[in-house]
Motif scaffolding. Structure first.
Motif, PDB file in Angstrom:
ATOM      1  N   GLU A 110       0.921  -1.187  -0.102  1.00  0.00           N
ATOM      2  CA  GLU A 110      -0.018   0.079  -0.121  1.00  0.00           C
ATOM      3  C   GLU A 110       0.802   1.145   0.046  1.00  0.00           C
ATOM      4  O   GLU A 110       0.432   2.517  -0.895  1.00  0.00           O
ATOM      5  CB  GLU A 110      -1.142   0.047   1.337  1.00  0.00           C
ATOM      6  N   LEU A 111       1.941   1.224   0.804  1.00  0.00           N
ATOM      7  CA  LEU A 111       2.824   2.456   0.784  1.00  0.00           C
ATOM      8  C   LEU A 111       3.398   2.590  -0.461  1.00  0.00           C
ATOM      9  O   LEU A 111       3.430   3.753  -0.902  1.00  0.00           O
ATOM     10  CB  LEU A 111       3.796   2.227   1.991  1.00  0.00           C
ATOM     11  N   THR A 112       4.054   1.801  -0.942  1.00  0.00           N
ATOM     12  CA  THR A 112       4.758   1.703  -2.363  1.00  0.00           C
ATOM     13  C   THR A 112       3.874   2.322  -3.453  1.00  0.00           C
ATOM     14  O   THR A 112       4.293   3.009  -4.171  1.00  0.00           O
ATOM     15  CB  THR A 112       5.623   0.433  -2.732  1.00  0.00           C
ATOM     16  N   ASN A 113       2.630   1.761  -3.627  1.00  0.00           N
ATOM     17  CA  ASN A 113       1.740   2.178  -4.497  1.00  0.00           C
ATOM     18  C   ASN A 113       1.265   3.362  -4.209  1.00  0.00           C
ATOM     19  O   ASN A 113       0.983   4.223  -5.244  1.00  0.00           O
ATOM     20  CB  ASN A 113       0.378   0.943  -4.481  1.00  0.00           C
ATOM     21  N   SER A 114       1.064   3.925  -3.047  1.00  0.00           N
ATOM     22  CA  SER A 114       0.875   5.260  -2.624  1.00  0.00           C
ATOM     23  C   SER A 114       1.916   6.338  -3.216  1.00  0.00           C
ATOM     24  O   SER A 114       1.599   7.267  -3.887  1.00  0.00           O
ATOM     25  CB  SER A 114       0.725   5.583  -1.179  1.00  0.00           C
ATOM     26  N   LEU A 115       3.101   5.770  -2.958  1.00  0.00           N
ATOM     27  CA  LEU A 115       4.159   6.687  -3.648  1.00  0.00           C
ATOM     28  C   LEU A 115       4.129   6.948  -4.949  1.00  0.00           C
ATOM     29  O   LEU A 115       4.436   8.093  -5.547  1.00  0.00           O
ATOM     30  CB  LEU A 115       5.585   6.113  -3.172  1.00  0.00           C
ATOM     31  N   ARG A 116       4.074   5.715  -5.689  1.00  0.00           N
ATOM     32  CA  ARG A 116       3.834   5.776  -7.038  1.00  0.00           C
ATOM     33  C   ARG A 116       2.829   6.980  -7.626  1.00  0.00           C
ATOM     34  O   ARG A 116       2.879   7.632  -8.473  1.00  0.00           O
ATOM     35  CB  ARG A 116       3.552   4.415  -7.867  1.00  0.00           C
TER      36      ARG A 116
END
Length: 204
Positions: A110-116
Motif C-alpha cells: 500500500e505504501l509503495t503504491n501510494s508513493l507511485r
C-alpha cells in the motif's frame, strides 16, 4: 526512478523503511535523516523527488519541513508517514501542501503504491483520516498556540510575557480567550485538550 529521502527519528524504523523501499525496482533511497533539519539539508543537497517525513521529530517536525518547502516553492513532494490520526496535524499538513498523509500501519504494498500514485500527481490519504476533514477546525491563533506551548513547559504568566515581549495582562487575556474558545476552566485543561486534538505541536 523515484528518488526518496526518509526523515524518521526512530533509527530501526528508518533503516527498515529504507531497506524496504530499496527493494523496489523503481524506488531508491538517496538519504536518511533523524530530524527535520537534516531532512531539509539532504533535500537541498540531493534534490529528491519525494521526502517521507514523520511528524514528531527532534529539532524540526515533519510539518515544519513541509511548510518550509512550500514557502520556498521547492518541487520535492512531501509524504507524512505517522502514527497520529489527529485532526490538527492533518489540517496543518494539508495547509502545508503535503501530497500524502499515511498511517504507519499500512502494508508495504500500500505504501509503495501510494508513493507511485503521488508521483503521478495524485494525493494519497489513509482512509481512516477522511472523517477528520469534517471535524472542527483548530480555533487557536498562532499566538495562542505559542502561549499554550510555553505554559505547557511550566512557565508562569510573567515568564511567558517576558519571553514574548508582551505585558502580563496581555498574556492573561490570551489565556482567557483560549479557555473561552475551548470551554475549559484553566490552562492545564486547555493544554490537555489541545494536545489530544493536535492543535499544538512542538519538536522535542
Amino acid at each position: 526512478m523515484i528518488r526518496v529521502v526518509i526523515a524518521e527519528d526512530q533509527g530501526m524504523l528508518r533503516s527498515a523503511l529504507g531497506a524496504l523501499l530499496d527493494l523496489e525496482e523503481d524506488i531508491t533511497v538517496i538519504g536518511q535523516a533523524e530530524n527535520g533539519k537534516e531532512a531539509l539539508e539532504l533535500i537541498q543537497q540531493h534534490q529528491p523527488d519525494l521526502c517521507i517525513v514523520d511528524i514528531e521529530m527532534p529539532i524540526m517536525s515533519g510539518l515544519e519541513v513541509a511548510e518550509q518547502l512550500k514557502a520556498k516553492k521547492h518541487p520535492c513532494r512531501v509524504v507524512v508517514l505517522t502514527t497520529f490520526a489527529r485532526q490538527g496535524y492533518f489540517q496543518r499538513a494539508v495547509a502545508a501542501g503535503v501530497q500524502g498523509y499515511l498511517l504507519k500501519d499500512r502494508s508495504s504494498d500500500e505504501l509503495t503504491n501510494s508513493l507511485r500514485n503521488i508521483m503521478l500527481g495524485k494525493r494519497e490519504i489513509s482512509p481512516e483520516l477522511i472523517e477528520i476533514v469534517w471535524e472542527e477546525k483548530n480555533p487557536l491563533t498562532s499566538r495562542e498556540q505559542e502561549i499554550l506551548l510555553l505554559a505547557e513547559k511550566g512557565l508562569t504568566t510573567n515568564e511567558i510575557a517576558g519571553q514574548l515581549f508582551l505585558s502580563s495582562g496581555t498574556v492573561r487575556n490570551y489565556l482567557s480567550e483560549v479557555n473561552s474558545k475551548m470551554s475549559t476552566s484553566n490552562r492545564l485543561e486547555a493544554i490537555k485538550i489541545a494536545r489530544s486534538k493536535g492543535w499544538i505541536i512542538e519538536t522535542p
